[in-house]
Scaffold this active site. Structure first.
Site, PDB file in Angstrom:
ATOM      1  CG  ASP A   9      21.334  52.598  -3.715  1.00 43.40           C
ATOM      2  OD1 ASP A   9      21.407  51.370  -3.525  1.00 43.40           O
ATOM      3  OD2 ASP A   9      21.233  53.134  -4.830  1.00 43.40           O
ATOM      4  CG  ASP A  11      24.749  48.359  -7.424  1.00 49.39           C
ATOM      5  OD1 ASP A  11      24.481  47.487  -6.579  1.00 49.39           O
ATOM      6  OD2 ASP A  11      25.865  48.474  -7.954  1.00 49.39           O
TER       7      ASP A  11
HETATM    8  C1  XBP Z   1      20.999  47.186  -6.803  1.00 42.52           C
HETATM    9  C2  XBP Z   1      20.550  45.779  -6.926  1.00 42.52           C
HETATM   10  C3  XBP Z   1      21.580  44.703  -6.999  1.00 42.52           C
HETATM   11  C4  XBP Z   1      22.404  44.881  -8.282  1.00 42.52           C
HETATM   12  C5  XBP Z   1      23.103  43.599  -8.633  1.00 42.52           C
HETATM   13  O1  XBP Z   1      21.311  47.340  -5.466  1.00 42.52           O
HETATM   14  O2  XBP Z   1      19.368  45.522  -6.919  1.00 42.52           O
HETATM   15  O3  XBP Z   1      20.887  43.485  -7.047  1.00 42.52           O
HETATM   16  O4  XBP Z   1      21.511  45.171  -9.354  1.00 42.52           O
HETATM   17  O5  XBP Z   1      23.946  43.229  -7.565  1.00 42.52           O
HETATM   18  P1  XBP Z   1      21.279  48.807  -4.749  1.00 42.52           P
HETATM   19  P2  XBP Z   1      23.871  41.724  -7.011  1.00 42.52           P
HETATM   20  O6  XBP Z   1      20.648  49.789  -5.717  1.00 42.52           O
HETATM   21  O7  XBP Z   1      20.447  48.579  -3.497  1.00 42.52           O
HETATM   22  O8  XBP Z   1      22.720  49.129  -4.481  1.00 42.52           O
HETATM   23  O9  XBP Z   1      23.929  40.822  -8.212  1.00 42.52           O
HETATM   24  O10 XBP Z   1      25.079  41.603  -6.113  1.00 42.52           O
HETATM   25  O11 XBP Z   1      22.566  41.661  -6.276  1.00 42.52           O
HETATM   26 MG    MG Z   2      20.290  51.658  -6.312  1.00 45.61          MG
END
Ligand code: XBP
Ligand code: MG
Length: 251
Positions: A9, A11
């Site tokens: 993953d 973020d």
């Molecule tokens: C985290 C998310 C993303 C980010 C914002 O993704 O839910 O939506 O918060 O990015 P992950 P965007 O943990 O799966 O990496 O605005 O591009 O969606």
């Molecule tokens: Mg994440």
């Protein structure tokens, strides 16, 4: 099954991007578009219940604004705001303010040396992934990842398993030939939904999420001089998350 690939993953897992990355980018986009919305740290923590930036904007409008303050054209407005937000986020990332979390670089390099394949499965956009890898891991490191499954390429975002199923199909691997790395309840529901054993490293926003079924839940992946804290599970004597431990879990 023999461990063949690690699926990360982005973020909250590769880097702690939400509070000081995505959140200020959303607020900058709101200002640029001219809506008087502001997502402070506490509110953003509630909005993280919904993955996907466009989906999160719509969730905010529907669940946190009184009817008289809800814009009519929310689909178009959410798309417009999200395009601006992504530009703002990429500018922010390019300023180098979002470092890798502890142990991430070490594990990626060790995995490559051990011949493990690397992939990404994330809700954020491909452009955001490219920017983060370039500025936090280094120029050209996007090529370390054989598969980058990101954003709108699947109909349903996490906690749906779609993005992980897409990554497994692209890798042509069985779920149990892989280990997934996640940070949130939505994330582990997605990876376990695809049948992939999952290691969780928590952060300020996800500490109180539910992680039933995780291989283990740790504070971070750890460094030799800064072992990780174990919040759930058994590292069988290891003090950091390393390839040897992942292979023991997979045997
Ligand atoms: C985290 C998310 C993303 C980010 C914002 O993704 O839910 O939506 O918060 O990015 P992950 P965007 O943990 O799966 O990496 O605005 O591009 O969606
Ligand atoms: Mg994440």
């Amino acid at each position: 099954m023999t461990l063949k690939a690690l699926i990360f993953d982005v973020d909250g897992t590769l880097s702690d991007t939400e509070r000081d990355g995505h959140r200020p980018a959303f607020n900058a986009a709101f200002a640029e578009v001219g809506v008087d919305w502001h997502w402070d740290e506490a509110l953003y923590g509630k909005l993280l219940a919904v993955t996907g930036g466009k989906e999160r904007i719509k969730y905010y409008v529907e669940s946190f604004l009184p009817p008289e303050r809800r814009p009519q054209n929310i689909e178009q407005l959410a798309a417009d705001i999200h395009r601006i937000k992504t530009r703002c986020y990429m500018e922010l990332v390019s300023q180098g303010g979002l470092p890798l979390r502890p142990g991430v670089r070490r594990l990626l390099e060790d995995a490559r040396a051990a011949g493990l394949r690397l992939a990404i499965a994330t809700t954020t956009t491909p452009a955001n992934v490219a920017a983060l890898l370039q500025h936090s891991l280094g120029a050209g490191t996007e090529s370390w990842f054989e598969v980058i499954a990101a954003g709108d390429i699947v109909p349903a975002k996490k906690p749906a398993p779609d993005i992980y199923v897409w990554a497994l199909d692209a890798l042509k691997l069985a779920p149990t030939e892989c280990v997934a790395f996640e940070d949130s309840g939505n994330g582990i529901r997605a990876s376990l939904g695809a049948g992939i054993p999952t290691l969780v490293s928590v952060n300020g926003y996800t500490l109180d999420d539910q992680f039933d079924g995780a291989l283990a839940v740790v504070s971070d992946l750890g460094e030799p001089e800064a072992p990780c804290q174990v919040l759930q599970g058994d590292l069988t004597g290891a003090s950091i998350i390393d390839v040897a431990l992942l292979k023991r879990w997979s045997d």
